[in-house]
Design an enzyme around this catalytic site. Structure first.
Site, PDB file in Angstrom:
ATOM      1  N   GLY A 142     -90.398  13.223 -17.343  1.00 36.01           N
ATOM      2  CA  GLY A 142     -90.014  11.997 -16.666  1.00 36.01           C
ATOM      3  C   GLY A 142     -88.621  11.976 -16.070  1.00 36.01           C
ATOM      4  N   CYS A 260     -88.682  25.023 -10.341  1.00 37.66           N
ATOM      5  CA  CYS A 260     -87.451  25.557 -10.938  1.00 37.66           C
ATOM      6  C   CYS A 260     -87.575  27.069 -11.029  1.00 37.66           C
ATOM      7  CB  CYS A 260     -87.165  24.915 -12.291  1.00 37.66           C
ATOM      8  SG  CYS A 260     -88.440  25.216 -13.520  1.00 37.66           S
TER       9      CYS A 260
END
Ligand SMILES: C[S@@+](CC[C@H](N)C(=O)[O-])C[C@H]1O[C@@H](n2cnc3c(N)ncnc32)[C@H](O)[C@@H]1O
Length: 494
Positions: A142, A260
């Protein structure tokens, strides 16, 4: 196994000798380093390897702007904060900051989110506007979704989804803590959501599962699980996820894609493959911040311009990739929701007391009036739905909206999510704890005496909103001088 073939000999570096040296046990895979050198040149690759292996992985946080500003954070956390260039709400902690920052009551009260500096770069590109329909397809735990919710200021709808049951639970807790008011939280495969809700969203964020090369600086597991095969598998999965993400866009809507990891196939390559599959997808030039470079590994100039890379030697932390595309067609502003017939508000209150009585005891009248049109009872809770017309039947829904009250033993009581989402001018009775020790006691679930809090005169019986330094901690029920703690047991810290 490819993962083993590509791994160099494991070196134990337990107890790093330099304070900035990382204490990871697995070497960076040789095949990764060779590919990096081919992609960015040997000198730059060497600098990145050093950044990954040696330089400090500086912790960063992102402020929740309606709760906490920089000066209050510095005062109450007791550390100076250094701005991160990728996001105006993000700051690096000093390298010698004590480890307990995340245990501050300000964290429990949703004042900030601990987030890697590079990861904070993504949500500003989504740039959600209040009133829009936005979906974050791989949202757990989140970090980005909570910023999207803050930027939307409770208006419009944010669907926050994750395919993993366990991670969706963490997502739910974080969105509750950070006070999201307009989030629908689901646990579903993105393809299933695309099948149901295709063409409805102004903005889609896909922060995709990836091979995690940008995490090599801090994660042994990322190093151990990496292989060339794993990269290829991730790229195939990202193609599927990107197709689902694109299908969810309304004409004129924007897609933000992030990973990432550092390799071409999962980043610029994934965007170039999507552009071949989807003729109505167009790259959108990114306004990159300082420290963010173009998508140098793209073969198309428009994809370079639409991409941003934060390499590990620029972030004191993770590496990240972000790209922005648009679905051609009418402006997203022309988007209209499919307004279906929805059941009348509180239709299922038969045999139950009305939750409006409780809500009127707790909230100012204008807040109850504003919430009333979208109130629904589902299960034993009453929710304010941000999008009553969004069909949720048959989906695993952790939260259809903002949870306001729960029915226990035939009586309504205010929900913890309500405490975390309301603002000071919206509640009827509040008390402010000014002392960190009393705040810590409240977080442990202890009862307090009104003498521990400001603004608390003795009362016969009242629902009380408890805050510490302007962040909410939860509800209490006040009788006389005592504040009975209603913070949920699941959140109580020892
Ligand atoms: C990079 S993380 C997301 C981080 C998150 N956006 C944040 O900012 O906190 C990727 C997420 O993708 C989810 N995921 C893994 N496989 C998936 C799949 N096949 N479809 C959708 N999501 C998947 C994982 O559960 C994980 O939470």
């Amino acid at each position: 196994m490819a993962a083993r073939r590509n791994r160099t000999k494991t070196r134990k570096r337990r107890g790093a000798s330099h304070p900035n040296e990382r204490d990871v046990a697995t070497s960076i895979p040789t095949a990764f380093l060779e590919r990096l050198a081919a992609d960015v040149g040997p000198d730059r690759a060497k600098a990145m390897q050093q950044a990954i292996e040696v330089r400090a992985n500086r912790r960063a946080l992102r402020l929740n702007p309606s709760r906490l500003d920089r000066s209050a954070a510095e005062t109450h956390l007791g550390v100076p904060l250094t701005p991160v260039p990728f996001n105006p709400l993000a700051y690096w902690l000093p390298e010698d900051a004590p480890p307990g920052v995340g245990r501050s009551p300000l964290h429990a009260g949703g004042g900030f989110y601990m987030q890697d500096a590079a990861a904070t770069a993504v949500a500003p590109f989504v740039d959600p506007q209040p009133g829009e329909w936005v979906i974050d397809l791989a949202a757990a735990p989140g970090g980005k979704a909570s910023e999207l919710a803050a930027r939307m200021d409770g208006r419009g709808v944010l669907v926050a989804n994750d395919v993993s049951a366990q991670r969706a639970q963490a997502l739910h807790e974080n969105l509750e803590r950070l006070g999201a008011r307009n989030a629908v939280i689901t646990q579903a495969a993105p393809a299933e959501l695309a099948r149901r809700w295709g063409g409805r969203f102004h903005a889609v964020l896909l922060d995709a599962p990836c091979s995690g090369e940008g995490m090599f600086g801090k994660s042994d597991i990322a190093r151990q699980e990496w292989s060339e095969d794993a990269v290829a598998t991730c790229a195939v999965r990202q193609d599927d996820l990107l197709d689902a993400a694109f299908a969810l866009l309304a004409p004129g809507g924007r897609l933000i894609y992030a990973t990432c990891t550092l390799n071409r196939d999962e980043n610029e390559g994934a965007i170039e493959r999507l552009l071949k599959r989807q003729p109505d997808a167009t790259p959108v030039n990114l306004e990159r911040t300082s420290g963010m470079e173009p998508g140098v590994l793209a073969s198309r100039q428009d994809v370079r311009n639409a991409s941003g890379r934060i390499w590990p030697d620029a972030s004191f932390g993770e590496g990240h990739f972000v790209a922005c595309l648009k679905r051609t067609g009418a402006q997203a502003g022309a988007f209209t929701a499919d307004r279906r017939e929805t059941p009348p508000m509180l239709a299922s209150t038969e045999g139950m007391p009305s939750p409006l009585t409780l809500l009127s005891e707790v909230l100012e009248p204008h807040v109850v009036d504003a919430l009333t049109p979208n109130l629904r009872i589902q299960g034993r809770s009453v929710w304010a739905l941000p999008a009553p017309e969004l069909p949720l039947d048959g989906l695993h829904v952790l939260a259809p909206g903002w949870r306001l009250a729960d029915l226990t033993h035939g009586r309504w009581s205010p929900a913890h999510a309500l405490a975390m989402g309301v603002m000071v001018h919206e509640v009827r009775v509040s008390v402010a704890i000014t002392d960190a020790t009393a705040a810590a006691r409240f977080l442990r679930g202890e009862e307090l005496d009104v003498g521990d809090a400001e603004g608390a005169e003795p009362r016969d019986s009242a629902w009380v909103w408890v805050t510490y330094q302007d962040v909410p901690l939860g509800w209490a029920r006040q009788r006389g001088h005592r504040l009975r703690n209603l913070r949920p047991k699941r959140l109580r810290v020892s």
